[in-house]
Design a protein around this motif. Structure first.
Motif, PDB file in Angstrom:
ATOM      1  N   SER A   1     -20.901  50.603  17.385  1.00  0.00           N
ATOM      2  CA  SER A   1     -21.968  51.491  16.929  1.00  0.00           C
ATOM      3  C   SER A   1     -23.266  51.102  17.626  1.00  0.00           C
ATOM      4  N   ILE A   2     -23.947  52.091  18.117  1.00  0.00           N
ATOM      5  CA  ILE A   2     -25.222  51.889  18.803  1.00  0.00           C
ATOM      6  C   ILE A   2     -26.292  52.465  17.906  1.00  0.00           C
ATOM      7  N   LYS A   3     -27.351  51.713  17.707  1.00  0.00           N
ATOM      8  CA  LYS A   3     -28.441  52.279  16.920  1.00  0.00           C
ATOM      9  C   LYS A   3     -29.010  53.471  17.685  1.00  0.00           C
ATOM     10  N   THR A   4     -29.305  54.514  16.968  1.00  0.00           N
ATOM     11  CA  THR A   4     -29.747  55.750  17.603  1.00  0.00           C
ATOM     12  C   THR A   4     -31.185  55.662  18.092  1.00  0.00           C
ATOM     13  N   ASP A   5     -31.921  54.684  17.616  1.00  0.00           N
ATOM     14  CA  ASP A   5     -33.294  54.473  18.054  1.00  0.00           C
ATOM     15  C   ASP A   5     -33.267  53.542  19.268  1.00  0.00           C
ATOM     16  N   ASN A   6     -33.039  54.130  20.459  1.00  0.00           N
ATOM     17  CA  ASN A   6     -32.989  53.311  21.665  1.00  0.00           C
ATOM     18  C   ASN A   6     -33.680  54.058  22.811  1.00  0.00           C
ATOM     19  N   TYR A   7     -33.825  53.395  23.938  1.00  0.00           N
ATOM     20  CA  TYR A   7     -34.532  53.985  25.074  1.00  0.00           C
ATOM     21  C   TYR A   7     -33.842  55.236  25.611  1.00  0.00           C
ATOM     22  N   PHE A   8     -32.513  55.262  25.545  1.00  0.00           N
ATOM     23  CA  PHE A   8     -31.794  56.438  26.025  1.00  0.00           C
ATOM     24  C   PHE A   8     -32.141  57.664  25.176  1.00  0.00           C
ATOM     25  N   SER A   9     -32.052  57.495  23.854  1.00  0.00           N
ATOM     26  CA  SER A   9     -32.361  58.632  22.982  1.00  0.00           C
ATOM     27  C   SER A   9     -33.842  59.000  23.082  1.00  0.00           C
ATOM     28  N   LEU A  10     -34.703  58.004  23.217  1.00  0.00           N
ATOM     29  CA  LEU A  10     -36.136  58.275  23.358  1.00  0.00           C
ATOM     30  C   LEU A  10     -36.396  59.186  24.555  1.00  0.00           C
TER      31      LEU A  10
END
Length: 189
Positions: free
Chosen positions: A4-13
């Motif tokens: 699981s990857i936290k959704t608050d990351n540089y990619f999503s940003l």
């Protein structure tokens, strides 16, 4: 997704999928769009808190861009998303690679003794660039397999170990490339 990857990351940003292989044009385009939306000038008449938040968000967006546009930093960041922090205690580099690095560094240290130092340096730099390109390609393959195939835990661990090893190689190669560029500057000064 295997982990699981936290959704608050540089990619999503920056509005791009979590992947080693990225579309740099989309990255840059999304970056500019985001920067325009949070630019401090847009908050000139806002409260102090809103202006401060705007500046913080702009800095975060800058950090995200700098991290994701560099293959090495992107790989380190991806590993961190899966709980792997690179450190001095990490010994997962192939001994053959380390020997090759030592030989390249020795060749680099002897460049000044050669009849045509710049030609010799160019040959070393070409080897380093080829090694960097191969390492980037390997990282792209390993992360793609990890992120898309949803492998079993044993395979996940092996893929993360390989990604860690390749990322460490990339750090070595980047340093060697910088040393080559410094040597070139010394020779042409």
């Amino acid at each position: 997704m295997p982990h699981s990857i936290k959704t608050d990351n540089y990619f999503s940003l920056l509005g791009i999928p979590v992947s080693f292989a990225i579309d740099k044009q989309v990255l840059i385009s999304n970056y500019h769009e985001l920067q325009r939306s949070v630019h401090p000038d847009k908050f000139a008449n806002a409260s102090d808190q809103q202006r401060r938040l705007s500046v913080q968000k702009a800095a975060q967006i800058n950090d995200a861009l700098q991290t994701l546009k560099s293959p090495t930093q992107r790989s380190i960041y991806l590993l961190s998303l899966f709980g792997i922090e690179l450190g001095d205690n990490n010994h997962s580099i192939d001994p053959v690679f380390l020997m090759e690095q030592m030989e390249l560094r020795e060749s680099l240290s002897q460049v000044n003794d050669k009849a045509d130092p710049l030609t010799e340096l160019d040959a070393i730099m070409a080897k380093v660039k080829l090694l960097i390109k191969r390492t980037i390609n390997t990282l792209a393959e390993v992360f793609a397999a990890f992120l898309q195939d949803q492998p079993v835990q044993q395979k996940q661990d092996a893929l993360l170990k390989k990604a860690t090893s390749e990322t460490l190689k990339m750090q070595f190669l980047n340093r060697l490339q910088e040393e080559c560029l410094d040597k070139e500057e010394d020779l042409t000064a």
